[in-house]
Write a protein that holds these residues in place. Sequence first.
Motif, PDB file in Angstrom:
ATOM      1  N   TRP A 255       0.834  -1.144  -0.006  1.00 15.09           N
ATOM      2  CA  TRP A 255       0.280  -0.127  -0.005  1.00 15.09           C
ATOM      3  C   TRP A 255       0.867   1.274  -0.153  1.00 15.09           C
ATOM      4  CZ3 TRP A 255      -2.321  -2.832   4.699  1.00 15.09           C
ATOM      5  CH2 TRP A 255      -3.237  -3.839   4.339  1.00 15.09           C
ATOM      6  N   HIS A 256       1.761   1.258   0.864  1.00 17.18           N
ATOM      7  CA  HIS A 256       2.798   2.374   0.594  1.00 17.18           C
ATOM      8  C   HIS A 256       3.504   2.672  -0.585  1.00 17.18           C
ATOM      9  CE1 HIS A 256       6.474   4.960   1.874  1.00 17.18           C
ATOM     10  NE2 HIS A 256       5.894   5.021   2.970  1.00 17.18           N
ATOM     11  N   ALA A 257       4.048   1.514  -1.146  1.00 18.34           N
ATOM     12  CA  ALA A 257       4.671   1.605  -2.402  1.00 18.34           C
ATOM     13  C   ALA A 257       3.718   2.161  -3.474  1.00 18.34           C
ATOM     14  CB  ALA A 257       5.346   0.220  -2.939  1.00 18.34           C
ATOM     15  N   HIS A 258       2.684   2.091  -3.491  1.00 13.44           N
ATOM     16  CA  HIS A 258       1.528   2.413  -4.501  1.00 13.44           C
ATOM     17  C   HIS A 258       0.848   3.939  -4.292  1.00 13.44           C
ATOM     18  CE1 HIS A 258       2.251  -1.616  -5.298  1.00 13.44           C
ATOM     19  NE2 HIS A 258       1.601  -1.376  -6.737  1.00 13.44           N
ATOM     20  N   ALA A 259       0.909   4.348  -3.075  1.00 13.93           N
ATOM     21  CA  ALA A 259       0.239   5.594  -2.707  1.00 13.93           C
ATOM     22  C   ALA A 259       0.503   6.806  -3.561  1.00 13.93           C
ATOM     23  CB  ALA A 259       0.519   5.928  -1.253  1.00 13.93           C
TER      24      ALA A 259
END
Length: 272
Positions: A255-259
């Motif tokens: 989730w962090h990598a795509h935000a």
Amino acid sequence: MPTRRQALLGLAAAGITPTMAGCRGTASEAPTGVRRIDGSLRSRHVPGSSSYAVATPEKDAPTGLIIALHGYGSNGPHMMELLGLADHVKRTGLAIAAISGGNYYWHARRAVSTGKNQHPALDPGAMVLDDFIPAARKLTGIPESMPVSFLGFSMGGYGSLLLASQLGPEKVLGIVPTSAALWTDPGMSAAGAFDDREDFLAHDVFTRTEVLSRIPMRLDCGTSDSFIDANRAFADKLPHAVTNFDAGGHTGDYWHAHAGRQLEWLTSLARP
């Protein structure tokens, strides 16, 4: 990003009913050029108070408002930190408002008990629509004429689809459900996600694809995620959606990598 201690101090801010008297909070540390406010609000739709975190450009007027909905076991301020959302505010010009909604899958539920108190019903989705969005507009200066966007992960991905379908295309600019908690059959849903079969069917986003087809959407889900099959089935019903099914699981790292890319995509929707 604020430390855990600073986040907890922000959560202790006194909450008020935003529909009556505006919204208040306390300032927390944020990246350079970003103003972050942590606080809580009270709503007739949920028991107690709901913590929130809002990040907005420090000097310039924001270009849009993103309503961020967390997953099961998380909350609004934790989502802001887990996904590093405030890190992208200055670059995108977006204001991001994350609210805590408990573990009730962002829709109306039956009676719940909290300690000695029995609450006849609760509806965290109505809290978002009736109370938090107006409060977030006041905190960020976003006019009511400007549509909002939704971003959510897991349970919040499902909630983003549900609440966007209730507001409709005139009030929603875009939706980004990440690793959305979706099921194609009531018997497959997680324990506690719905009161019963009737509750599932009443809030099944697969039956809301007609209205959702008129709202720009980006679907992200890792190919090792347990929800990947349901997300693919959902994408098949919405050919207009931008889909990104890539390597990864149901994790904070994913989730962090795509935000950042997701917020850039939402920013592009507002450009002429």
